[in-house]
Design a protein around this motif. Structure first.
Motif, short mmCIF file in Angstrom:
data_model
loop_
_atom_site.label_atom_id
_atom_site.label_comp_id
_atom_site.label_asym_id
_atom_site.label_seq_id
_atom_site.Cartn_x
_atom_site.Cartn_y
_atom_site.Cartn_z
N ASP A 269 22.75 121.33 -1.86
CA ASP A 269 21.37 121.98 -2.00
C ASP A 269 20.65 121.44 -0.71
O ASP A 269 19.73 120.64 -0.63
N VAL A 270 21.19 122.35 0.51
CA VAL A 270 20.14 121.92 1.88
C VAL A 270 18.72 122.32 1.73
O VAL A 270 17.95 122.00 2.72
N GLU A 271 18.50 123.33 0.92
CA GLU A 271 17.32 123.80 0.92
C GLU A 271 16.27 123.02 0.17
O GLU A 271 15.09 122.76 0.55
N THR A 272 16.71 122.47 -0.92
CA THR A 272 15.95 121.30 -1.51
C THR A 272 15.94 120.08 -1.13
O THR A 272 14.98 119.38 -1.17
N PHE A 273 16.94 119.54 -0.48
CA PHE A 273 17.21 118.33 0.00
C PHE A 273 17.66 118.47 1.47
O PHE A 273 18.92 118.34 1.76
N PRO A 274 16.80 118.86 2.40
CA PRO A 274 17.17 119.34 3.88
C PRO A 274 17.59 117.77 4.47
O PRO A 274 17.43 116.75 4.15
N LEU A 275 18.30 118.22 5.59
CA LEU A 275 18.94 117.14 6.43
C LEU A 275 18.11 117.06 7.78
O LEU A 275 17.64 118.37 8.28
N LYS A 276 18.36 116.12 8.30
CA LYS A 276 18.21 116.02 9.81
C LYS A 276 18.98 115.60 10.67
O LYS A 276 20.20 115.11 9.98
N TYR A 277 19.04 115.77 11.94
CA TYR A 277 20.27 115.63 12.52
C TYR A 277 20.17 114.83 14.06
O TYR A 277 19.00 114.75 14.28
N PHE A 278 21.08 114.28 14.39
CA PHE A 278 20.84 113.28 15.54
C PHE A 278 22.17 113.74 16.64
O PHE A 278 23.41 113.56 16.13
N LEU A 279 21.72 114.10 17.51
CA LEU A 279 22.74 114.82 18.81
C LEU A 279 22.54 113.69 19.81
O LEU A 279 21.68 113.17 20.30
N ARG A 280 23.95 113.61 20.05
CA ARG A 280 24.26 112.84 21.25
C ARG A 280 25.22 113.47 22.28
O ARG A 280 26.09 114.11 21.82
N TYR A 281 24.93 113.22 23.61
CA TYR A 281 25.83 113.80 24.46
C TYR A 281 25.71 113.16 25.84
O TYR A 281 25.00 112.32 26.18
N ARG A 282 27.04 113.22 26.66
CA ARG A 282 27.09 112.69 27.89
C ARG A 282 28.19 113.23 28.55
O ARG A 282 29.14 113.71 28.20
N PRO A 283 27.92 113.27 30.08
CA PRO A 283 29.18 113.80 30.94
C PRO A 283 30.42 112.83 30.71
O PRO A 283 30.30 111.76 30.67
N LEU A 284 31.47 113.08 31.10
CA LEU A 284 32.60 112.42 31.11
C LEU A 284 32.67 111.17 31.91
O LEU A 284 33.33 110.17 31.98
N ILE A 285 31.93 111.72 33.06
CA ILE A 285 31.91 110.70 34.10
C ILE A 285 31.03 109.42 33.99
O ILE A 285 31.00 108.52 34.71
N ARG A 286 30.29 109.26 32.64
CA ARG A 286 29.37 108.41 32.54
C ARG A 286 29.72 107.93 31.24
O ARG A 286 30.25 108.40 30.29
N ASP A 287 29.28 106.57 31.00
CA ASP A 287 29.44 105.83 29.50
C ASP A 287 28.23 106.01 28.73
O ASP A 287 28.39 105.72 27.69
N GLN A 288 27.06 106.03 29.33
CA GLN A 288 25.69 106.27 28.65
C GLN A 288 25.43 107.44 27.94
O GLN A 288 25.33 108.52 28.59
#
Length: 357
Positions: A233-252
């Motif tokens: 039940d995502v309407e009654t118990f909503p979720l938050k999200y954590f996005l991570r991204y990086r270019p392949l040429i970097r590790d950070q």
């Protein structure tokens, strides 16, 4: 008539005995479990202590360290190579009297137990495993209690070391107690854990993550995803999200936390560089972050190079009208040079003749 009935009963009884003996033989005799490194005693049926027997294992002579005492075979410090089907034969007729399927192993140690709710607020599941193998069949007994009351436990049909429990109530501050006991023929061991409802809430990772370039923008990537399908039940118990991204040429990694949204536009991507992108999910108020989603890859939009089509006047090569092809000299036809040389030779010859005369 009575004799016929009696004879028929005897035949039937004999057939039953034969079938029972065959089935017992096919099953490999009775099973005897023993602890590794211990001395093991096997008894040949119910023979008297003064009976003389011969022992074989898997149809061959017993070569392990042993001692024989009448109808008993004593194996010294058994190990995994001691496993096998042991048969005893009474002397001197050689009739088989018993079969023992020896299986050696260990008693269980305390199991490792974890519980998690990925279907909040419906319920939670608990899973367990042994850190060390027992090498013999081991079962598990599970008991779950809340407010000093036992809860119904449903064993998982796919994962044998997992069970499911429904929440009896929501927003309870009373702890849950889960006891898992490992049991086999050599012993038993238990583990009990306790937790509060809010501490075990952990969604599954977001699903169907897609990353696409944004047309005419060399530094943007559009990312979309779905809530985990196991979250009821995502309407009654909503979720938050954590996005991570990086270019392949970097590790950070670069991170963005998003509330109640299933899309995001990355605006600071490096032009022309391939990116790796993942997401995690969490209940808005309680619990912990999910594991990371399956990684997706995307590269920002790049303008295609334009072909070179224009030229300057100086680069234009003037066209010329081709003239008639020159006649190629034919074989045997004298050229002008050859004709001149021939005339000079005749003139010289005439002068020589006049001087002689």
């Amino acid at each position: 008539m009575a004799n016929i009935v009696t004879s028929f009963c005897c035949v039937v009884l004999a057939a039953v005995v034969v079938v029972y003996a065959q089935r017992r033989s096919q099953q490999g005799g009775r099973i005897q479990y023993e602890k590794i490194s211990s001395d093991v005693t096997m008894q040949c049926g119910s023979l008297d202590n003064d009976a003389s027997v011969t022992w074989k294992v898997n149809g061959t002579d017993v070569k392990a360290r042993r001692r024989e005492e009448g109808p008993r075979l004593i194996l010294m410090e058994v190990n995994m190579s001691s496993n096998g089907l042991y048969s005893c034969f009474q002397n001197p007729d050689g009739q088989r009297r018993d079969q023992i399927n020896l299986r050696v192993g260990f008693p269980p140690k305390e199991p490792q137990v974890t519980c998690r709710s990925n279907t909040y607020p419906r319920g939670f599941y608990c899973s367990w495993h042994l850190q060390h193998p027992t090498f013999i069949p081991t079962d598990f007994e599970v008991d779950v209690q809340h407010n000093q009351r036992p809860l119904e436990v449903t064993r998982d049909t796919v994962h044998k070391n997992r069970c499911h429990v429904k929440f009896p109530e929501l927003f309870s501050s009373s702890p849950y107690y889960v006891n898992v006991t490992a049991v086999n023929s050599l012993g038993r061991a238990s583990t009990t854990i306790s937790f509060e409802e809010s501490s075990i809430v952990k969604p599954d990772p977001p699903e169907k993550v897609v990353a696409k370039p944004v047309a005419n923008n060399a530094r943007r990537l559009e990312v979309t995803w779905n809530s985990p399908s196991t979250w009821p039940d995502v309407e009654t118990f909503p979720l938050k999200y954590f996005l991570r991204y990086r270019p392949l040429i970097r590790d950070q990694w670069q991170h963005v936390e998003l509330s109640d949204s299933t899309s995001h536009t990355i605006t600071d991507a490096y032009a022309g560089k391939e990116y790796i992108i993942q997401l995690a999910a969490k209940d808005m108020e309680i619990g912990t972050w999910s594991d990371w989603s399956v990684a997706v890859h995307a590269t920002p939009w790049m303008e295609e190079p334009k072909p070179i089509t224009s030229t300057t006047e100086s680069d234009v090569i003037p066209e010329t009208t081709p003239g008639p092809p020159s006649a190629a000299p034919r074989v045997g036809e004298p050229t002008a040079a050859c004709s001149t040389l021939l005339w000079s030779t005749h003139l010289l010859l005439a002068c020589v003749l006049l001087s002689i005369m």
